[in-house]
Design an enzyme around this catalytic site. Structure first.
Site, PDB file in Angstrom:
ATOM      1  N   ASP A  28       0.820  -1.224   0.000  1.00  0.00           N
ATOM      2  CA  ASP A  28       0.000   0.000   0.000  1.00  0.00           C
ATOM      3  C   ASP A  28       0.850   1.269   0.000  1.00  0.00           C
ATOM      4  OD1 ASP A  28      -2.401   1.366   0.013  1.00  0.00           O
ATOM      5  OD2 ASP A  28      -2.585   1.341   2.204  1.00  0.00           O
ATOM      6  N   ASN A  76     -10.981  -2.659  -5.182  1.00  0.00           N
ATOM      7  CA  ASN A  76     -10.196  -1.679  -5.954  1.00  0.00           C
ATOM      8  C   ASN A  76     -10.830  -1.333  -7.315  1.00  0.00           C
ATOM      9  OD1 ASN A  76      -7.019  -2.858  -4.649  1.00  0.00           O
ATOM     10  ND2 ASN A  76      -8.178  -1.054  -4.032  1.00  0.00           N
TER      11      ASN A  76
HETATM   12  C1  IPE Z   1      -5.430  -2.657   0.099  1.00  0.00           C
HETATM   13  O1  IPE Z   1      -5.128  -1.331  -0.084  1.00  0.00           O
HETATM   14  C2  IPE Z   1      -5.379  -3.380  -1.211  1.00  0.00           C
HETATM   15  C3  IPE Z   1      -4.075  -3.482  -1.837  1.00  0.00           C
HETATM   16  C4  IPE Z   1      -2.937  -3.020  -1.372  1.00  0.00           C
HETATM   17  C5  IPE Z   1      -4.061  -4.182  -3.082  1.00  0.00           C
HETATM   18  P1  IPE Z   1      -6.258  -0.221  -0.290  1.00  0.00           P
HETATM   19  O2  IPE Z   1      -5.552   1.056  -0.531  1.00  0.00           O
HETATM   20  O3  IPE Z   1      -7.231  -0.660  -1.321  1.00  0.00           O
HETATM   21  O4  IPE Z   1      -6.986  -0.236   1.114  1.00  0.00           O
HETATM   22  P2  IPE Z   1      -7.829   0.899   1.848  1.00  0.00           P
HETATM   23  O5  IPE Z   1      -8.819   1.437   0.850  1.00  0.00           O
HETATM   24  O6  IPE Z   1      -6.873   1.945   2.298  1.00  0.00           O
HETATM   25  O7  IPE Z   1      -8.469   0.200   3.000  1.00  0.00           O
HETATM   26  C1  IPE Z   2      -1.718   0.167  -3.319  1.00  0.00           C
HETATM   27  O1  IPE Z   2      -1.462   1.533  -3.324  1.00  0.00           O
HETATM   28  C2  IPE Z   2      -1.968  -0.395  -4.683  1.00  0.00           C
HETATM   29  C3  IPE Z   2      -3.355  -0.815  -4.924  1.00  0.00           C
HETATM   30  C4  IPE Z   2      -4.319  -0.794  -4.042  1.00  0.00           C
HETATM   31  C5  IPE Z   2      -3.659  -1.309  -6.253  1.00  0.00           C
HETATM   32  P1  IPE Z   2      -2.630   2.590  -3.310  1.00  0.00           P
HETATM   33  O2  IPE Z   2      -3.009   2.893  -4.713  1.00  0.00           O
HETATM   34  O3  IPE Z   2      -3.752   2.158  -2.449  1.00  0.00           O
HETATM   35  O4  IPE Z   2      -1.907   3.852  -2.677  1.00  0.00           O
HETATM   36  P2  IPE Z   2      -2.531   4.886  -1.652  1.00  0.00           P
HETATM   37  O5  IPE Z   2      -3.036   4.114  -0.489  1.00  0.00           O
HETATM   38  O6  IPE Z   2      -3.632   5.588  -2.383  1.00  0.00           O
HETATM   39  O7  IPE Z   2      -1.393   5.772  -1.316  1.00  0.00           O
HETATM   40 MG    MG Z   3      -4.147   2.406  -0.461  1.00  0.00          MG
END
Ligand code: IPE
Ligand code: IPE
Ligand code: MG
Length: 248
Positions: A28, A76
């Site tokens: 993340d 996602n």
């Molecule tokens: C969790 O991260 C999913 C992945 C890293 C693939 P998210 O960014 O989707 O989670 P939330 O929305 O902060 O809970």
């Molecule tokens: C994780 O990084 C990747 C996916 C969930 C696909 P994020 O895209 O959630 O990054 P933040 O949390 O917005 O910084």
């Molecule tokens: Mg995230």
């Protein structure tokens, strides 16, 4: 250079019996990493993919047996369509590269999640990667894509119910193990350690059943900035935890 980067024989500073057998990582913070640099979120995902290679290679080198990385959740898809499209493109180019450039690796690649959510081309690439690596004897890498633990549990329940309906399973015999054996991770040990970079204190639908007694390490680094030294730090924290499993 192989898919996961240059091979180096690393030895962890942690004694083998204190190393987790199975590590989960919620990759993340890609979006925030890009935002901080005034870049589009997709640039953060590209940078995050590089970290994924580096950390996967490192885990394999230090003798981790199972690594599960959360790459794309069932939730996602709610993101703007241009971001989802950029992620699908990135997954495709990675898996194509994996197929041609990944032959000398010992890593067994598996995808956990609902493959039917992806287009034919991506599904084909996922299957080919699984097929071509299945007889290897190294670390098992589970890539969680279109993965959600609630969805996984619902599927397990449906499958168990349908077996019960057909008389293949007795309701009185259903136990913890029955559930575990109907999850995507069937046959694998539960994760010992789950690492979440980017400082968020939540599980976001990752390995809910499997993490009943998992140790959590939350780290402030954003995933694209995550280094092998951060993994060492997480391993060190883990090795000092006292796992009691409800005992004393
Ligand atoms: C969790 O991260 C999913 C992945 C890293 C693939 P998210 O960014 O989707 O989670 P939330 O929305 O902060 O809970
Ligand atoms: C994780 O990084 C990747 C996916 C969930 C696909 P994020 O895209 O959630 O990054 P933040 O949390 O917005 O910084
Ligand atoms: Mg995230």
């Amino acid at each position: 250079m192989s898919f996961f980067g240059k091979k180096k024989n690393k030895v962890s500073k942690i004694t083998p019996d204190l190393l987790p057998k199975h590590i989960g990582i919620i990759m993340d913070g890609n979006g925030r990493w890009a935002k901080k640099r005034g870049l589009p979120r997709s640039a953060g995902h590209t940078a995050g993919a590089k970290t994924f290679r580096k950390i996967t290679r490192y885990c394999s080198d230090i003798g981790i047996k199972y690594l599960t990385v959360y790459a794309f959740s069932t939730e996602n898809w709610r993101r703007p369509s241009d971001e989802v499209a950029a992620l699908m493109k990135l997954f495709k180019s990675y898996l194509e590269e994996a197929l041609s450039d990944f032959k000398d690796d010992s890593i067994v690649v598996r995808f956990i999640g609902d493959k039917s959510g992806f287009d034919d081309n991506l599904r084909q690439l996922m299957t080919e990667n699984e097929q071509s690596s299945k007889n290897r004897n190294g670390m098992v890498l589970n890539i969680a894509m279109n993965y959600g633990s609630r969805d996984e549990i619902v599927r397990a329940v449906k499958s168990i119910c349908s077996k019960a309906e057909k008389g293949e399973i007795k309701i009185s015999e259903i136990d913890d193990n029955t559930i575990s054996e109907h999850l995507y991770t069937a046959g694998q040990p539960d994760p010992d350690l789950i690492i979440r970079p980017s400082g968020e204190y939540r599980i976001s639908n990752f390995l809910l059943w499997q993490s009943a007694y998992t140790e959590f390490v939350i780290m402030d680094k954003l995933w694209p900035d995550f280094q092998t030294s951060d993994l060492d730090e997480a391993l060190n924290i883990y090795s000092n935890r006292n796992r009691r499993y409800g005992g004393i």
